[in-house]
Scaffold this active site. Structure first.
Site, short mmCIF file in Angstrom:
data_model
loop_
_atom_site.label_atom_id
_atom_site.label_comp_id
_atom_site.label_asym_id
_atom_site.label_seq_id
_atom_site.Cartn_x
_atom_site.Cartn_y
_atom_site.Cartn_z
N ASP A 1 0.59 -1.03 -0.25
CA ASP A 1 -0.39 0.26 0.20
C ASP A 1 1.00 1.54 0.06
OD1 ASP A 1 -2.61 1.14 0.32
OD2 ASP A 1 -1.37 1.29 2.68
N ASP B 1 -0.49 5.33 1.36
CA ASP B 1 -0.78 6.49 2.44
C ASP B 1 -0.74 5.52 3.51
OD1 ASP B 1 -0.94 9.02 1.11
OD2 ASP B 1 -1.89 7.65 -0.53
#
Length: 225
Positions: free
Chosen positions: A8, A10
């Site tokens: 991922d 953020d």
């Protein structure tokens, strides 16, 4: 056998999430309001379609500020908070180890490419990734598994051959729905989230070597067969 890892962005590679919450929550506080983490969690790792804190504040203060004004103010505060933010501990080590092991490396983010790619380049890690998929590439972001399924296809691996690294509930659910292993690495904000159904949870990538993690996950998988 693990052949790929997918990150991922953020909150996982760079903790953008905690400053976003701080910027928004501080503005709520200036208007005598609170933004509970449980409520804000609805949009973390997903999109504002799940929960829009700007529109919510606009309505709560009876449009004393427009949504656009609230958003711009929060963005300015967030940008200031992010000036000295560095890669989360252990991220670079995992990327180097994965590369040395010959693993495929992907990225699957619910944010847009215009946000993610400049930050990857700024922090000198853009070239590590064999594929980068963002909100621009799918109709629905996490918790829909579309981003992870796209990454798996691009990397040429099956779900059980890949590990997803996530910091959010929506990301965890998306990875598991794609049939992947998922290692949760919460940040200062998401450490409060009620995670479950993960394969492993660590405080930081600096807490465990990637090689040890892969070995543990493969042993558990072998025992379950």
């Amino acid at each position: 056998m693990i052949k790929a890892i997918v990150f991922d962005f953020d909150g996982l590679i760079l903790d953008t999430e905690t400053p976003w919450y701080d910027a928004i929550n501080n503005l709520y506080g200036e208007h005598g309001l609170e933004l509970p983490i449980e409520q804000y969690a609805q949009c973390v790792g997903s999109s504002l379609a799940q929960f829009d804190p700007y529109s919510h504040l606009e309505q709560a203060i009876d449009k004393a500020m427009t949504r656009d004004e609230i958003s711009k103010l929060c963005q300015a505060r967030h940008q200031e908070m992010m000036q000295n933010e560095k890669l989360r501990p252990g991220v670079l080590s995992y990327l180097d180890t994965a590369q040395s092991l010959g693993l495929k490396i992907g990225l699957a983010s619910s944010s847009t490419g215009s946000w993610v790619i400049p930050l990857l380049k700024k922090h000198g890690i853009f070239e590590y990734f064999d594929c980068i998929h963002t909100a621009d590439h799918v109709e629905e972001v996490k918790p829909n598994p579309a981003l992870y399924l796209l990454a798996l296809n691009s990397l040429g691996v099956e779900g059980p051959e890949a590990i997803a690294f996530e910091d959010s509930l929506h990301g965890l659910r998306a990875a598991k729905a794609a049939g992947m292993y998922c290692v949760v690495v919460p940040n200062r904000l998401t450490i409060h989230f009620p995670f479950d159904n993960y394969d492993m949870k660590i405080g930081s990538m600096a807490d465990m070597k990637l090689t040890d993690m892969i070995e543990k996950l493969e042993k558990v998988s072998a025992l379950e067969k």
